[in-house]
Design a protein around this motif. Structure first.
Motif, PDB file in Angstrom:
ATOM      1  N   GLN A   1       0.818  -1.210   0.000  1.00 43.27           N
ATOM      2  CA  GLN A   1       0.000   0.000   0.000  1.00 43.27           C
ATOM      3  C   GLN A   1       0.857   1.268   0.000  1.00 43.27           C
ATOM      4  OE1 GLN A   1      -3.226  -0.247   2.959  1.00 43.27           O
ATOM      5  NE2 GLN A   1      -2.668  -2.408   3.159  1.00 43.27           N
ATOM      6  N   GLY A   2       2.171   1.099  -0.069  1.00 36.68           N
ATOM      7  CA  GLY A   2       3.072   2.243  -0.137  1.00 36.68           C
ATOM      8  C   GLY A   2       3.561   2.739   1.213  1.00 36.68           C
ATOM      9  N   TYR A   3       3.382   1.964   2.257  1.00 38.49           N
ATOM     10  CA  TYR A   3       3.817   2.353   3.596  1.00 38.49           C
ATOM     11  C   TYR A   3       4.916   1.432   4.100  1.00 38.49           C
ATOM     12  CZ  TYR A   3      -0.568   4.960   3.713  1.00 38.49           C
ATOM     13  OH  TYR A   3      -1.591   5.808   3.435  1.00 38.49           O
ATOM     14  N   ARG A   4       5.475   1.806   5.210  1.00 41.58           N
ATOM     15  CA  ARG A   4       6.424   0.960   5.940  1.00 41.58           C
ATOM     16  C   ARG A   4       6.083   1.050   7.419  1.00 41.58           C
ATOM     17  NH1 ARG A   4      11.063  -1.135   3.182  1.00 41.58           N
ATOM     18  NH2 ARG A   4      11.072  -0.256   1.122  1.00 41.58           N
ATOM     19  N   LEU A   5       6.586   0.091   8.173  1.00 39.95           N
ATOM     20  CA  LEU A   5       6.405   0.098   9.620  1.00 39.95           C
ATOM     21  C   LEU A   5       7.638   0.692  10.284  1.00 39.95           C
ATOM     22  CD1 LEU A   5       4.982  -3.482  10.283  1.00 39.95           C
ATOM     23  CD2 LEU A   5       3.708  -1.352   9.998  1.00 39.95           C
ATOM     24  N   LYS A   6       7.417   1.481  11.317  1.00 44.12           N
ATOM     25  CA  LYS A   6       8.506   1.971  12.156  1.00 44.12           C
ATOM     26  C   LYS A   6       8.214   1.494  13.568  1.00 44.12           C
ATOM     27  CE  LYS A   6      10.997   6.030  13.693  1.00 44.12           C
ATOM     28  NZ  LYS A   6      11.169   7.480  13.503  1.00 44.12           N
TER      29      LYS A   6
END
Length: 86
Positions: free
Chosen positions: A19-24
């Motif tokens: 979806q175009g995100y990353r986790l931090k």
């Protein structure tokens, strides 16, 4: 981190990347001693030194009742992470 938690985190990460995100990840494993220190700080209602920065909209007397803090956190079991999307 437990294998089950790591597998679940990987699945979520793979999904959000699509979806175009990353986790931090902000926090993961905490030894029980760290949890105990955090609980002691929360119970000390006089210590409000970082209120303006970390919890400006929250009454410290409500940290346990409202679920912000628990004396037995999943962090010390290796099954909890605090994260956000970016």
């Amino acid at each position: 981190m437990t294998k089950e938690a790591a597998k679940a985190l990987r699945e979520v990460s793979d999904d959000v990347v699509k979806q175009g995100y990353r986790l931090k990840i902000y926090d993961a494993y905490w030894p029980q001693m760290a949890v105990d220190n955090f609980v002691a700080w929360a119970e000390n209602l006089e210590d409000k030194r970082m209120k303006d920065y970390f919890y400006p909209q929250v009454d410290k007397t409500r940290l346990f009742a409202d679920g912000y803090i628990d004396a037995k956190l999943g962090h010390s079991r290796g099954s909890t992470v605090d994260l956000t999307l970016f």
